[in-house]
Design an enzyme around this catalytic site. Structure first.
Site, mmCIF file in Angstrom:
data_model
loop_
_atom_site.group_PDB
_atom_site.id
_atom_site.type_symbol
_atom_site.label_atom_id
_atom_site.label_comp_id
_atom_site.label_asym_id
_atom_site.label_seq_id
_atom_site.Cartn_x
_atom_site.Cartn_y
_atom_site.Cartn_z
ATOM 1 N N ARG A 43 0.809 -1.281 -0.063
ATOM 2 C CA ARG A 43 0.108 -0.402 0.128
ATOM 3 C C ARG A 43 0.865 1.414 -0.043
ATOM 4 O O ARG A 43 1.793 1.289 0.727
ATOM 5 C CB ARG A 43 -0.902 -0.151 1.169
ATOM 6 C CG ARG A 43 -1.991 1.153 1.046
ATOM 7 C CD ARG A 43 -3.033 0.788 2.330
ATOM 8 N NE ARG A 43 -3.997 -0.392 1.654
ATOM 9 C CZ ARG A 43 -5.133 -0.570 2.380
ATOM 10 N NH1 ARG A 43 -5.741 0.209 3.187
ATOM 11 N NH2 ARG A 43 -5.902 -1.563 1.708
ATOM 12 N N LYS A 67 -7.811 -14.402 4.704
ATOM 13 C CA LYS A 67 -8.346 -14.219 3.322
ATOM 14 C C LYS A 67 -7.659 -15.386 2.478
ATOM 15 O O LYS A 67 -8.317 -16.067 2.025
ATOM 16 C CB LYS A 67 -8.121 -12.903 2.552
ATOM 17 C CG LYS A 67 -8.629 -12.752 1.251
ATOM 18 C CD LYS A 67 -8.543 -11.585 0.425
ATOM 19 C CE LYS A 67 -9.277 -10.394 0.677
ATOM 20 N NZ LYS A 67 -9.110 -9.248 -0.216
ATOM 21 N N LYS A 79 1.928 -7.951 4.473
ATOM 22 C CA LYS A 79 1.560 -6.736 3.907
ATOM 23 C C LYS A 79 2.609 -6.047 3.981
ATOM 24 O O LYS A 79 3.402 -5.840 5.150
ATOM 25 C CB LYS A 79 0.216 -6.162 4.442
ATOM 26 C CG LYS A 79 -0.489 -5.125 3.631
ATOM 27 C CD LYS A 79 -1.683 -6.021 2.720
ATOM 28 C CE LYS A 79 -2.205 -4.868 2.215
ATOM 29 N NZ LYS A 79 -3.456 -5.757 0.784
ATOM 30 N N ASP A 113 -1.562 -2.826 -4.262
ATOM 31 C CA ASP A 113 -2.825 -2.545 -3.572
ATOM 32 C C ASP A 113 -3.116 -1.023 -3.451
ATOM 33 O O ASP A 113 -2.473 -0.411 -4.745
ATOM 34 C CB ASP A 113 -2.043 -2.768 -2.056
ATOM 35 C CG ASP A 113 -3.636 -2.664 -0.907
ATOM 36 O OD1 ASP A 113 -4.339 -3.402 -0.971
ATOM 37 O OD2 ASP A 113 -3.397 -1.761 -0.022
ATOM 38 N N GLY A 174 -21.179 1.357 -6.284
ATOM 39 C CA GLY A 174 -19.979 1.620 -6.855
ATOM 40 C C GLY A 174 -19.820 0.733 -8.271
ATOM 41 O O GLY A 174 -20.003 -0.545 -8.208
ATOM 42 N N GLY A 176 -16.879 0.485 -10.212
ATOM 43 C CA GLY A 176 -15.660 0.412 -10.673
ATOM 44 C C GLY A 176 -15.437 -0.944 -11.368
ATOM 45 O O GLY A 176 -16.131 -1.575 -11.858
ATOM 46 N N LYS A 177 -13.886 -1.375 -11.031
ATOM 47 C CA LYS A 177 -13.674 -2.498 -11.758
ATOM 48 C C LYS A 177 -14.472 -3.565 -11.058
ATOM 49 O O LYS A 177 -14.654 -4.495 -12.093
ATOM 50 C CB LYS A 177 -11.990 -2.761 -11.288
ATOM 51 C CG LYS A 177 -11.230 -1.833 -12.172
ATOM 52 C CD LYS A 177 -9.708 -1.782 -11.725
ATOM 53 C CE LYS A 177 -9.374 -1.373 -10.434
ATOM 54 N NZ LYS A 177 -9.554 0.046 -10.169
ATOM 55 N N ASP A 197 -23.012 5.455 -7.919
ATOM 56 C CA ASP A 197 -21.549 5.843 -7.924
ATOM 57 C C ASP A 197 -21.905 7.245 -7.748
ATOM 58 O O ASP A 197 -22.199 8.247 -8.240
ATOM 59 C CB ASP A 197 -20.989 5.164 -9.267
ATOM 60 C CG ASP A 197 -19.603 5.265 -8.981
ATOM 61 O OD1 ASP A 197 -18.793 6.303 -8.689
ATOM 62 O OD2 ASP A 197 -18.769 4.273 -9.290
ATOM 63 N N ILE A 239 -16.472 1.746 -1.045
ATOM 64 C CA ILE A 239 -15.425 1.834 -0.063
ATOM 65 C C ILE A 239 -15.642 0.991 1.361
ATOM 66 O O ILE A 239 -16.728 0.476 1.338
ATOM 67 C CB ILE A 239 -15.559 3.531 0.480
ATOM 68 C CG1 ILE A 239 -16.998 3.863 0.470
ATOM 69 C CG2 ILE A 239 -14.768 4.154 -0.737
ATOM 70 C CD1 ILE A 239 -17.223 5.045 1.199
HETATM 71 P P1 NAI Z 1 -12.756 1.214 -8.373
HETATM 72 O O1 NAI Z 1 -11.791 2.391 -7.961
HETATM 73 O O2 NAI Z 1 -12.333 0.759 -9.747
HETATM 74 O O3 NAI Z 1 -14.258 1.623 -8.085
HETATM 75 C C1 NAI Z 1 -14.624 2.104 -7.073
HETATM 76 C C2 NAI Z 1 -15.860 2.902 -7.506
HETATM 77 O O4 NAI Z 1 -16.682 3.214 -6.388
HETATM 78 C C3 NAI Z 1 -15.910 4.103 -8.193
HETATM 79 O O5 NAI Z 1 -16.428 4.257 -9.389
HETATM 80 C C4 NAI Z 1 -16.006 5.229 -7.306
HETATM 81 O O6 NAI Z 1 -16.431 6.445 -7.874
HETATM 82 C C5 NAI Z 1 -16.672 4.475 -6.363
HETATM 83 N N1 NAI Z 1 -17.391 5.241 -5.036
HETATM 84 C C6 NAI Z 1 -16.234 5.813 -4.383
HETATM 85 N N2 NAI Z 1 -17.003 5.968 -3.251
HETATM 86 C C7 NAI Z 1 -18.336 5.810 -3.461
HETATM 87 C C8 NAI Z 1 -19.477 6.120 -2.594
HETATM 88 N N3 NAI Z 1 -19.286 6.525 -1.280
HETATM 89 N N4 NAI Z 1 -20.616 5.626 -3.120
HETATM 90 C C9 NAI Z 1 -20.834 5.215 -4.263
HETATM 91 N N5 NAI Z 1 -19.959 5.007 -5.155
HETATM 92 C C10 NAI Z 1 -18.639 5.488 -4.677
HETATM 93 O O7 NAI Z 1 -12.239 -0.075 -7.369
HETATM 94 P P2 NAI Z 1 -12.389 -1.384 -7.516
HETATM 95 O O8 NAI Z 1 -11.281 -2.214 -7.790
HETATM 96 O O9 NAI Z 1 -13.718 -1.677 -8.137
HETATM 97 O O10 NAI Z 1 -12.631 -1.971 -5.902
HETATM 98 C C11 NAI Z 1 -13.871 -1.570 -5.353
HETATM 99 C C12 NAI Z 1 -13.798 -2.146 -3.945
HETATM 100 O O11 NAI Z 1 -13.216 -3.605 -3.825
HETATM 101 C C13 NAI Z 1 -12.436 -1.190 -3.034
HETATM 102 O O12 NAI Z 1 -13.025 -1.301 -1.641
HETATM 103 C C14 NAI Z 1 -11.234 -2.625 -3.155
HETATM 104 O O13 NAI Z 1 -10.428 -2.195 -2.130
HETATM 105 C C15 NAI Z 1 -12.109 -3.615 -3.168
HETATM 106 N N6 NAI Z 1 -11.439 -4.722 -3.645
HETATM 107 C C16 NAI Z 1 -10.993 -4.745 -5.020
HETATM 108 C C17 NAI Z 1 -10.194 -5.583 -5.610
HETATM 109 C C18 NAI Z 1 -9.902 -5.849 -6.975
HETATM 110 O O14 NAI Z 1 -9.426 -6.979 -7.437
HETATM 111 N N7 NAI Z 1 -10.143 -4.694 -7.756
HETATM 112 C C19 NAI Z 1 -9.881 -6.998 -4.845
HETATM 113 C C20 NAI Z 1 -10.300 -6.938 -3.283
HETATM 114 C C21 NAI Z 1 -11.138 -5.883 -2.902
#
Ligand code: NAI
Length: 352
Positions: A43, A67, A79, A113, A174, A176-177, A197, A239
């Protein structure tokens, strides 16, 4: 570089590496290696104090042990954190960090991370073999979303007697990815989605987006309204800390499974959900897909595979069984799903 060993109860090894030339101030915590080398990302974040950084490293390292054990991997938990206040990202910084990793002789394997990118990992890879995620076949959000999809199917079977999601309403926080891929996996099943989002651009998906998928039945709500919507399953994919005293009384779902890390503000909130008869799939089980893609190469190095590779698919599909076991056991014993998950993981990583 000055390397200091820090003795912490319950942890195998904790080190701090400080390098004046590059500004590196890093902690690496190895929580447990009974199942194999400790895997956990690095991180890169601004911490206000040494104490804050150390505590974050310890908490995250321990979380990785649980995990990785729950995911069925032969890997322990660890970590690393780098304080972004003092360290600007440069090739020399990553070289110094790789030196700290090398100093642990493979007992700790690093990866990405929050704050670290594939480019950063490629820099690290130039100086150590103990890194993975630098040549990932696709971003780990795909595998994370797939295992989450399996978790939601298991939750549906437990709650409604069928793993089919046809006709279910799923609220996704959310896009995102992870969130957008979850929708893609589920949408083959005629699910109704209610999504939100904070980034409005995520809501307006364009056909030219390479990951564009025409949503069939989808309703958008403002971010603060997502807790109030009537749905079968709530999937937090944004989040942490969003399951708390303010939000839990509002929820109108029967189950929760999401990709976000640390969804519960504290473990007490697992009890609050149970009192409301809402079944919660712990985040570190529902989102373990991202670590499942890691595999051993040449018996030592770790590599990332695609979620499509059969051995990875098999592991991802097993998440369905683990979620089922956890939910059933929670119902039978009246313990929270967190307690059950911890017991399963501890049984795996504690020598009998
Ligand atoms: P990302 O950054 O691609 O997407 C997160 C999305 O959430 C963004 O579109 C953002 O605008 C939105 N967002 C942020 N705050 C918000 C709120 N208060 N209300 C609504 N939307 C909000 O992140 P990603 O990769 O999709 O990860 C999502 C979560 O999953 C994170 O907590 C991450 O730590 C966790 N995670 C992700 C993994 C991965 O492989 N990408 C693996 C394990 C956990």
């Amino acid at each position: 570089m000055i390397i200091t060993e820090i003795s912490v109860d319950g942890y195998e090894q904790v080190v701090r590496g400080q390098d004046v030339a590059t500004g590196l101030d890093a902690y690496i915590a190895i929580h447990n290696t009974n199942l194999g080398p400790a895997l956990g990302g690095c991180r890169y974040l601004s911490y206000k104090s040494e104490e804050e950084q150390l505590n974050d490293t310890l908490r995250l390292a321990k979380g990785m042990t649980y995990k990785n054990a729950l995911a069925g991997l032969e890997l322990g938990g660890g970590k690393a954190t780098i304080n972004a206040w003092s360290a600007t990202k440069t090739p020399n910084l990553w070289q110094a960090f790789a030196g700290l990793v090398n100093n642990l002789y493979g007992k700790y394997r690093t990866s990405g991370d929050f704050g670290t990118t594939m480019d950063d990992l490629q820099e690290i890879k130039k100086h150590t073999d103990f890194v993975c995620g630098h040549d990932a076949k696709e971003d780990s959000g795909v595998a994370t979303a797939y295992a989450l999809f399996k978790s939601i199917q298991a939750l549906s079977k437990f709650l409604y007697g069928t793993r089919s999601l046809k006709g279910r309403t799923i609220a996704v926080q959310g896009l995102g990815k992870v969130g957008k891929r979850l929708i893609e996996f589920c949408s083959k099943e005629e699910v109704k989605f209610i999504v939100t989002d904070t980034d409005r651009n995520r809501l307006k998906r364009q056909p030219e987006d390479p990951t564009y998928h025409p949503y069939i039945d989808i309703e958008y709500v403002e971010p603060d309204k997502i807790y109030d919507v009537e749905c079968d399953i709530f999937s937090p994919c944004a989040i942490g800390g969003i399951l708390n005293n303010d939000t839990i009384p509002k929820l109108q779902c029967k189950g929760i499974a999401g990709g976000a890390n640390n969804q519960l503000k504290s473990d007490v909130h697992a009890e609050s959900l149970k009192e409301r008869n809402i079944y919660y799939v712990p985040d570190y089980l529902a989102n373990c897909g991202g670590v499942i893609i890691v595999d051993k190469e040449n018996g030592n190095n770790l590599i990332d595979l695609s979620y499509k590779v059969p051995i990875v698919r098999e592991r991802l599909n097993k998440v369905y069984d683990t979620v089922t076991e956890v939910l059933k056991e929670s119902k039978k014993t009246n313990q929270t799903t967190i307690q059950i998950c911890n017991e399963i993981a501890e049984k795996r990583f504690t020598p009998q």
